[in-house]
Design an enzyme around this catalytic site. Structure first.
Site, PDB file in Angstrom:
ATOM      1  N   LYS A 154       0.835  -1.202   0.000  1.00  0.00           N
ATOM      2  CA  LYS A 154       0.000   0.000   0.000  1.00  0.00           C
ATOM      3  C   LYS A 154       0.869   1.252   0.000  1.00  0.00           C
ATOM      4  O   LYS A 154       1.928   1.264   0.621  1.00  0.00           O
ATOM      5  CB  LYS A 154      -0.864   0.029   1.271  1.00  0.00           C
ATOM      6  CG  LYS A 154      -2.030  -0.926   1.276  1.00  0.00           C
ATOM      7  CD  LYS A 154      -2.850  -0.748   2.552  1.00  0.00           C
ATOM      8  CE  LYS A 154      -3.982  -1.759   2.639  1.00  0.00           C
ATOM      9  NZ  LYS A 154      -5.035  -1.556   1.636  1.00  0.00           N
ATOM     10  N   ARG A 185     -10.718 -11.176   2.366  1.00  0.00           N
ATOM     11  CA  ARG A 185     -11.678 -12.157   1.842  1.00  0.00           C
ATOM     12  C   ARG A 185     -11.104 -13.577   1.887  1.00  0.00           C
ATOM     13  O   ARG A 185     -11.851 -14.546   1.962  1.00  0.00           O
ATOM     14  CB  ARG A 185     -12.104 -11.763   0.417  1.00  0.00           C
ATOM     15  CG  ARG A 185     -10.974 -11.755  -0.567  1.00  0.00           C
ATOM     16  CD  ARG A 185     -11.310 -11.008  -1.844  1.00  0.00           C
ATOM     17  NE  ARG A 185     -11.424  -9.560  -1.623  1.00  0.00           N
ATOM     18  CZ  ARG A 185     -11.790  -8.674  -2.554  1.00  0.00           C
ATOM     19  NH1 ARG A 185     -12.089  -9.097  -3.770  1.00  0.00           N
ATOM     20  NH2 ARG A 185     -11.854  -7.385  -2.271  1.00  0.00           N
TER      21      ARG A 185
HETATM   22  N1  BES Z   1      -8.119  -3.483   4.356  1.00  0.00           N
HETATM   23  C1  BES Z   1      -8.330  -3.164   3.001  1.00  0.00           C
HETATM   24  C2  BES Z   1      -9.631  -2.437   2.747  1.00  0.00           C
HETATM   25  C3  BES Z   1      -9.782  -1.035   3.202  1.00  0.00           C
HETATM   26  C4  BES Z   1      -8.980  -0.025   2.726  1.00  0.00           C
HETATM   27  C5  BES Z   1     -10.834  -0.746   4.051  1.00  0.00           C
HETATM   28  C6  BES Z   1      -9.202   1.260   3.151  1.00  0.00           C
HETATM   29  C7  BES Z   1     -11.056   0.526   4.432  1.00  0.00           C
HETATM   30  C8  BES Z   1     -10.228   1.537   3.985  1.00  0.00           C
HETATM   31  C9  BES Z   1      -8.364  -4.418   2.151  1.00  0.00           C
HETATM   32  O1  BES Z   1      -7.606  -5.483   2.584  1.00  0.00           O
HETATM   33  C10 BES Z   1      -7.869  -4.001   0.795  1.00  0.00           C
HETATM   34  O2  BES Z   1      -6.747  -3.601   0.708  1.00  0.00           O
HETATM   35  N2  BES Z   1      -8.734  -4.088  -0.191  1.00  0.00           N
HETATM   36  C11 BES Z   1      -8.414  -3.692  -1.518  1.00  0.00           C
HETATM   37  C12 BES Z   1      -9.035  -4.722  -2.436  1.00  0.00           C
HETATM   38  C13 BES Z   1      -8.526  -4.661  -3.839  1.00  0.00           C
HETATM   39  C14 BES Z   1      -7.079  -5.028  -3.906  1.00  0.00           C
HETATM   40  C15 BES Z   1      -9.361  -5.585  -4.685  1.00  0.00           C
HETATM   41  C16 BES Z   1      -9.006  -2.313  -1.785  1.00  0.00           C
HETATM   42  O3  BES Z   1     -10.109  -2.028  -1.345  1.00  0.00           O
HETATM   43  O4  BES Z   1      -8.334  -1.529  -2.429  1.00  0.00           O
HETATM   44 ZN    ZN Z   2      -5.594  -5.431   1.942  1.00  0.00          ZN
END
Ligand code: BES
Ligand code: ZN
Ligand code: ZN
Length: 474
Positions: free
Chosen positions: A255, A329
């Site tokens: 990230k 997930r």
């Molecule tokens: N923990 C994050 C989701 C998240 C990010 C929740 C910011 C609330 C605020 C999750 O694990 C994630 O990184 N999801 C990705 C999914 C994508 C790679 C399909 C996302 O939402 O960008």
């Molecule tokens: Zn994530």
């Protein structure tokens, strides 16, 4: 910081010898009638301050000697859960610690048990603070005399659940890894004589939780599956699954700094599951409760899984791990499959799953998915009633193929734009035997800060889910 003992604020008192300060609670419709009976000096102050009995307006009234004689506050009709947090917050700011310590406040002119309970919860939430890392602790909470019709047990249970959820999210990830989340879960279980079983590290592979293992294997803080059970086996079986990613770096799909900055909150679903369990067990709801928390850290390391790795799953289908940041997930999938093996009457998972849900609904409103439209309607209705809104998104058939993989049975990310729906559709694939199921994609954090809801870990949909379970089975 190994010992938690999370404590909920309890700014209430059963009886007092002190002179109480009335908090006159006025709904707009009652304001004019009440106003007409007041003495001239108070009328004057009311006019000067522009007070008209609107919700969250409030003022302190002093007598001619300068002593505080009452607080006058507007409340909603019905009362909103945060109305009294505004009032208590204002009272706390306006008065010195000395006066606060010498005073006990008392509600007047409020009726109806729902209104009274909400007013008390709001008053209690004003006292929530996360200060375990602050050296100088200060601030005196205004104390309320328990209204005689308040449901004390319910109010305390709600405040404990909310505070625990917020505290767990607020803990920094260095003190809230998989081990510490297990410790917190053990404390919750112990307090209510619940059973707890924890499956750790390589044992996850032996017991067939390959997806929990593959994510958690990236970190020296080893993955585990926490399994709490409570209540009579003959009662309806309700299983809650919470995403326990104690920190989400994104893994190899790392990230950017701004996004990673918030990721101590990625165990928010687990925090909600434990807060909810606290509420349920304190209220002794007649259900057979199970709480499943896959607890991992999604780290960057030489052994972390890579984009396009393929993993088996507990369900038996293979998963292409195209994005290591779509890790929540994965761990939930194995936990949901396990949950289904016992054929629960109701299965709810809670997770900080996607940024996409926030684009659609903002921070405060969890996205809700369900394979049962009637159940979704029920949750939506109670969420509105309890000022804790959740909102449905569809498990749209037309997007299922967007999760197709060239090499495995399913991909962990979708093509196209519907990121939160992909999350829901992905999870649905790992259910067996069609249980009534709800998935909540939530934020678990308050970015702004409001009375009764300080910046930091926040409950989002927690009270709503409790209300649904209490309504269906209580
Ligand atoms: N923990 C994050 C989701 C998240 C990010 C929740 C910011 C609330 C605020 C999750 O694990 C994630 O990184 N999801 C990705 C999914 C994508 C790679 C399909 C996302 O939402 O960008
Ligand atoms: Zn994530
Ligand atoms: Zn995550």
């Amino acid at each position: 910081m190994s010992q938690y003992s999370f404590k909920a604020p309890c700014p209430f008192i059963n009886s007092t010898k002190k002179q109480t300060v009335p908090v006159i609670l006025l709904q707009e419709k009652k304001f004019r009638g009440w106003y007409s009976k007041q003495k001239a000096s108070l009328k004057n102050q009311i006019n000067n301050e522009g007070f008209e009995g609107r919700a969250r307006q409030n003022m302190l009234h002093y007598d001619s000697k300068g002593n505080l004689c009452c607080v006058i506050a507007g409340i909603g009709d019905p009362v909103h859960i945060y109305d009294l947090a505004y009032v208590a917050g204002h009272v706390q700011k306006a008065l010195s610690d000395k006066v606060l310590k010498a005073s006990v406040f008392e509600f007047t002119m409020i009726s109806g048990s729902d209104n009274i309970n909400k007013a008390c919860i709001g008053w209690g939430l004003n006292a929530y603070k996360f200060d375990r890392y602050k050296s100088g602790k200060n601030g005196t909470n205004p104390v309320l005399l328990w209204p005689k019709d308040a449901d004390k047990n319910y109010i305390e249970a709600q405040l404990s659940g909310v505070s625990l959820t917020r505290d767990l999210v607020n803990m920094p990830a260095n003190d809230m890894g998989p081990v510490e989340l297990e410790k917190a879960a053990r404390e919750v279980a112990k307090a209510h004589k619940a059973k707890i079983k924890v499956t750790v590290d390589k044992e996850l592979l032996k017991q067939n939780f390959p997806l929990i293992y593959v994510v958690g294997d990236s970190s020296p803080r080893r993955p585990r599956l926490i399994d709490i059970s409570w209540g009579k086996a003959s009662h309806p079986k309700v299983t809650i699954v919470g995403k326990g990613v104690c920190f989400d770096t994104g893994g190899n799909n790392i990230k950017p700094p701004r996004a990673m900055l918030q990721m101590k909150k990625d165990m928010g679903g687990a925090a909600h599951a434990l807060g909810l369990a606290t509420m349920i067990m304190r209220m002794k709801l007649p259900i057979c409760l199970r709480v499943l928390i896959p607890a991992v850290e999604n780290s960057t390391s030489g052994i972390a899984f890579r984009p396009r790795d393929v993993s088996p799953s507990r369900k038996g289908i293979t998963v292409e791990l195209s994005d290591t940041d779509a890790e929540g997930r994965l761990i939930l999938a194995d936990a949901l499959t396990l949950a289904c093996e016992e054929k629960p009457d109701l299965l709810i998972d809670m997770a900080t799953l996607t940024g996409a849900a926030r684009v659609g609904l903002g921070y405060d409103i969890p996205a809700m998915f369900s394979n049962n439209d009637k159940l979704a309607e029920e949750l939506k209705a109670v969420s509105a009633k309890h000022d804790d809104l959740v909102w449905p998104l569809p498990l749209f058939d037309g997007y299922r193929s967007e999760l197709d993989s060239d090499v495995a049975d399913i991909n962990n990310i979708g093509t196209g734009l519907a990121g939160s729906i992909h999350g829901g559709l992905f999870l649905e694939r790992f259910l067996t035997g069609k249980p009534d199921w709800i998935h909540l994609d939530m934020y678990a954090f308050e970015n702004g800060g409001k009375p009764g809801r300080p910046r930091g870990g926040a409950d989002t949909g927690l009270r709503a889910v409790y209300a649904l379970i209490a309504k269906k089975f209580g």
